[in-house]
Design an enzyme around this catalytic site. Structure first.
Site, PDB file in Angstrom:
ATOM      1  N   LYS A 144     -19.430  -4.606   0.779  1.00  0.00           N
ATOM      2  CA  LYS A 144     -18.074  -4.949   0.318  1.00  0.00           C
ATOM      3  C   LYS A 144     -17.563  -6.179   1.040  1.00  0.00           C
ATOM      4  O   LYS A 144     -16.737  -6.911   0.515  1.00  0.00           O
ATOM      5  CB  LYS A 144     -17.097  -3.820   0.653  1.00  0.00           C
ATOM      6  CG  LYS A 144     -17.384  -2.499   0.039  1.00  0.00           C
ATOM      7  CD  LYS A 144     -16.249  -1.531   0.410  1.00  0.00           C
ATOM      8  CE  LYS A 144     -16.642  -0.098   0.217  1.00  0.00           C
ATOM      9  NZ  LYS A 144     -16.933   0.610   1.474  1.00  0.00           N
ATOM     10  N   LYS A 166     -21.021  -4.996  13.305  1.00  0.00           N
ATOM     11  CA  LYS A 166     -19.613  -5.210  12.939  1.00  0.00           C
ATOM     12  C   LYS A 166     -18.827  -5.851  14.076  1.00  0.00           C
ATOM     13  O   LYS A 166     -17.906  -6.625  13.829  1.00  0.00           O
ATOM     14  CB  LYS A 166     -18.958  -3.901  12.491  1.00  0.00           C
ATOM     15  CG  LYS A 166     -19.518  -3.431  11.150  1.00  0.00           C
ATOM     16  CD  LYS A 166     -18.592  -2.530  10.372  1.00  0.00           C
ATOM     17  CE  LYS A 166     -19.137  -2.364   8.961  1.00  0.00           C
ATOM     18  NZ  LYS A 166     -18.521  -1.346   8.176  1.00  0.00           N
ATOM     19  N   LYS A 178     -28.047  -6.365   3.201  1.00  0.00           N
ATOM     20  CA  LYS A 178     -27.585  -5.252   2.369  1.00  0.00           C
ATOM     21  C   LYS A 178     -26.403  -5.681   1.498  1.00  0.00           C
ATOM     22  O   LYS A 178     -25.561  -6.471   1.942  1.00  0.00           O
ATOM     23  CB  LYS A 178     -27.248  -4.107   3.334  1.00  0.00           C
ATOM     24  CG  LYS A 178     -26.121  -3.215   2.987  1.00  0.00           C
ATOM     25  CD  LYS A 178     -25.869  -2.168   4.048  1.00  0.00           C
ATOM     26  CE  LYS A 178     -24.400  -2.202   4.422  1.00  0.00           C
ATOM     27  NZ  LYS A 178     -23.719  -0.949   4.431  1.00  0.00           N
TER      28      LYS A 178
HETATM   29  N1  AQP Z   1     -26.175  -1.645  -0.064  1.00  0.00           N
HETATM   30  C1  AQP Z   1     -26.181  -0.324  -0.084  1.00  0.00           C
HETATM   31  N2  AQP Z   1     -27.225   0.354  -0.629  1.00  0.00           N
HETATM   32  C2  AQP Z   1     -27.247   1.718  -0.686  1.00  0.00           C
HETATM   33  N3  AQP Z   1     -26.225   2.480  -0.199  1.00  0.00           N
HETATM   34  C3  AQP Z   1     -25.161   1.842   0.350  1.00  0.00           C
HETATM   35  N4  AQP Z   1     -24.017   2.287   0.895  1.00  0.00           N
HETATM   36  C4  AQP Z   1     -23.271   1.235   1.301  1.00  0.00           C
HETATM   37  N5  AQP Z   1     -23.900   0.086   1.037  1.00  0.00           N
HETATM   38  C5  AQP Z   1     -25.084   0.427   0.435  1.00  0.00           C
HETATM   39  C6  AQP Z   1     -23.669   3.701   0.999  1.00  0.00           C
HETATM   40  O1  AQP Z   1     -22.397   3.887   0.399  1.00  0.00           O
HETATM   41  C7  AQP Z   1     -21.719   4.927   1.085  1.00  0.00           C
HETATM   42  C8  AQP Z   1     -20.337   4.485   1.444  1.00  0.00           C
HETATM   43  O2  AQP Z   1     -20.377   3.369   2.295  1.00  0.00           O
HETATM   44  P1  AQP Z   1     -19.069   2.999   3.118  1.00  0.00           P
HETATM   45  O3  AQP Z   1     -18.102   2.326   2.252  1.00  0.00           O
HETATM   46  O4  AQP Z   1     -18.530   4.175   3.774  1.00  0.00           O
HETATM   47  O5  AQP Z   1     -19.572   2.109   4.255  1.00  0.00           O
HETATM   48  P2  AQP Z   1     -20.449   0.858   4.367  1.00  0.00           P
HETATM   49  O6  AQP Z   1     -21.868   1.274   4.477  1.00  0.00           O
HETATM   50  O7  AQP Z   1     -19.875   0.168   5.524  1.00  0.00           O
HETATM   51  O8  AQP Z   1     -20.239   0.017   3.005  1.00  0.00           O
HETATM   52  P3  AQP Z   1     -20.252  -1.518   2.911  1.00  0.00           P
HETATM   53  O9  AQP Z   1     -20.163  -1.918   1.498  1.00  0.00           O
HETATM   54  O10 AQP Z   1     -21.371  -2.091   3.666  1.00  0.00           O
HETATM   55  O11 AQP Z   1     -18.875  -1.913   3.561  1.00  0.00           O
HETATM   56  P4  AQP Z   1     -18.568  -2.985   4.633  1.00  0.00           P
HETATM   57  O12 AQP Z   1     -18.906  -4.307   3.959  1.00  0.00           O
HETATM   58  O13 AQP Z   1     -17.105  -2.784   4.870  1.00  0.00           O
HETATM   59  O14 AQP Z   1     -19.434  -2.714   5.819  1.00  0.00           O
HETATM   60  C9  AQP Z   1     -22.560   5.289   2.301  1.00  0.00           C
HETATM   61  O15 AQP Z   1     -23.304   6.462   1.995  1.00  0.00           O
HETATM   62  C10 AQP Z   1     -23.483   4.125   2.449  1.00  0.00           C
HETATM   63  O16 AQP Z   1     -24.723   4.500   3.022  1.00  0.00           O
END
Ligand code: AQP
Length: 359
Positions: free
Chosen positions: A224, A119, A221
Site C-alpha cells: 500500500k 519500516k 512486495k
Molecule cells: N504483496 C503481498 N502479497 C501477499 N500477501 C500480502 N499481504 C500484504 N501484502 C501482500 C497480506 O495482507 C494482509 C494484510 O496486510 P496488512 O495491511 O495488515 O499489512 P502489510 O503487510 O503491511 O500490507 P502492505 O500493503 O505491505 O502495507 P504497508 O505498505 O503499509 O506496509 C496480511 O496477511 C499480509 O500478509
C-alpha cells in the site's frame, strides 16, 4: 485429551486501499476458510497508528480507511453475520493482553523482526515504541481468542513465529498456575508435558500468491505504501485502470518459459504467472502448460481480462458500500460486541493466571 477449539483469526491494517496482494494473500483465502470454520476478521486500526501521523493520515483518514477496509471484506464475500467482523480498538482486551505480552516477549526476539527494520529504516531512534512492539499486539490479537489458525501472506510468517514463541513462553512460565486453576490443555513441550493455556497457532500461508510482488519491480512486495500507484492493483481500480496497469507491468523480453523452472531468476514473469494461477485457482505449472512459449503481448491481455472479470464486481460493491456508513458502522459495532464477549472470557483467565486481582 481435550484440544484447542479450531478458530480462524486474521486482520488487515486500515492504512489505505487494499491491493491485489492483500486480496490474494489474505482476504480471498479468508472467504474460503469461512465455509468450514468459525472465523474472526479484524480491521486492525491500532496497528495503523504505529508510524508517524503524516504516514497514516490522521483521524478522519483513519475512520475513512477503517470503513473502506470493512467494505472490502464484505464486498469480497466475508459473511459478517455468520462470522465476526470488527475494528480492533473496540475490544480493549487486545491492548490489555498486549501489555502482558510486552512483559513475556524478549527484546532480542523483537530486535530480529525484519518488518520493523524495513519500516523504521535508518532512523530507528525516531521510530515509535508502538512500531517496535507491534508484533506483541499482533500476538494478542490472535491469542485473545485462542485462535488456532491464521491465514496471512508470507510477509507475516516471522510475526506468526513470534506469536508461537510468546504463547510457548507464557504456557511454560505459568504452567503450574495454569494447572492449579484447571485452565490448561495438556500439550507436549520438548520432552515435557505441560498445561498450556494458549495454542501454538498455525500460520496458513501458501498458494501461488503468498507473496504478490510489485508490478514495477518483481523483487519488491506489492504494498500500500509504494509511492507508485502503477506498482499495485487496488481493489477499487476500475476496469480500464486494471488493464492499463497490467499492460504497463514490467517484464523481460523473453517469451514465457515452457517449464516452471524457467521462471527462476525471472521475478516479473514469475509474479504475473503466480497472479494468473491464484485468480484461476490453479498453480503456476498449470499456467505454464497453457501459456508456455507465448509472448507477453498474448499473456498480458489474457491476464488483464481475467483480473477485470474477478475484481470488477468487488470494486463496484466497494464503491457502493462505504457510502452507507450507518450500515458499515453497525457491522463493526455488532462484531465488536460479539468479539468482546470472547476476549473477556480469555482475559479473565489471564488475569487469574498472572495474579491480577479482579472481582
Ligand atoms: N504483496 C503481498 N502479497 C501477499 N500477501 C500480502 N499481504 C500484504 N501484502 C501482500 C497480506 O495482507 C494482509 C494484510 O496486510 P496488512 O495491511 O495488515 O499489512 P502489510 O503487510 O503491511 O500490507 P502492505 O500493503 O505491505 O502495507 P504497508 O505498505 O503499509 O506496509 C496480511 O496477511 C499480509 O500478509
Amino acid at each position: 485429551m481435550s484440544t484447542f477449539e479450531p478458530l480462524v483469526f486474521s486482520g488487515v491494517q486500515p492504512t489505505g486501499n487494499l491491493h491485489l496482494g492483500n486480496y490474494l494473500g489474505a482476504v480471498r483465502r479468508w472467504v474460503a476458510l469461512q465455509e468450514n470454520n468459525n472465523c474472526i476478521y479484524c480491521v486492525v486500526d491500532q496497528h495503523a497508528i504505529t508510524q508517524a501521523v503524516s504516514v497514516w493520515g490522521g483521524p478522519a483518514e483513519l475512520q475513512r480507511n477503517t470503513r473502506e477496509v470493512t467494505a472490502a471484506f464484505l464486498a469480497a464475500g466475508i459473511d459478517a453475520e455468520k462470522h465476526i467482523v470488527f475494528n480492533q480498538s473496540r475490544v480493549r482486551q487486545h491492548a490489555e493482553l498486549a501489555w502482558v505480552f510486552n512483559c513475556i516477549a524478549r527484546m532480542g526476539w523483537l530486535n530480529r523482526m525484519t518488518q520493523f527494520k524495513d519500516k523504521a529504516g535508518k532512523d530507528r531512534e525516531n521510530a515509535s515504541v508502538g512500531l517496535f512492539a507491534y508484533p506483541n499486539l499482533m500476538a494478542a490479537d490472535i491469542l485473545v481468542y485462542r485462535a488456532t489458525h491464521v491465514p496471512v501472506g508470507e510477509d507475516q510468517k516471522q510475526h506468526l513465529e513470534l506469536t508461537r514463541d510468546i504463547a510457548q513462553k507464557f504456557n511454560t512460565d505459568f504452567s503450574d498456575r495454569i494447572a492449579e486453576l484447571g485452565l490448561g490443555i495438556e500439550t507436549q513441550s520438548g520432552d515435557e508435558t505441560i498445561q498450556s493455556f494458549f495454542p501454538l497457532t498455525e500460520p496458513v500461508i501458501g498458494g501461488p500468491a503468498a507473496r504478490v510482488m510489485s508490478l514495477r519491480d518483481g523483487t519488491k512486495k506489492m504494498s500500500k505504501s509504494d509511492p507508485s500507484d502503477l506498482s499495485r492493483i487496488n481493489l477499487t481500480d476500475d476496469e480500464d485502470t486494471i488493464s492499463k496497469k497490467i499492460r504497463k507491468a514490467k517484464t523481460d523480453s523473453e517469451p514465457l518459459p515452457s517449464d516452471i523452472e524457467g521462471l527462476n531468476d525471472r521475478p516479473e514473469a514469475d509474479n504475473l504467472v503466480g497472479i494468473y494461477a491464484a485468480l484461476t485457482d490453479t498453480d503456476k505449472a498449470g499456467v505454464i502448460r497453457d501459456f508456455g512459449g507465448q509472448q507477453f503481448s498474448v499473456f498480458k491481455p489474457a491476464l488483464a481480462d481475467l483480473a477485470v472479470a474477478k475484481l470488477a464486481p468487488i470494486a463496484s460493491e466497494m464503491r457502493r458500500l462505504p457510502a452507507d456508513t450507518a450500515y458499515i458502522d453497525s457491522v463493526l459495532k455488532n462484531g465488536g460486541e460479539r468479539a468482546a464477549i470472547l476476549a473477556e472470557k480469555t482475559m479473565r483467565n489471564v488475569r487469574d493466571i498472572v495474579g491480577f486481582l479482579q472481582d
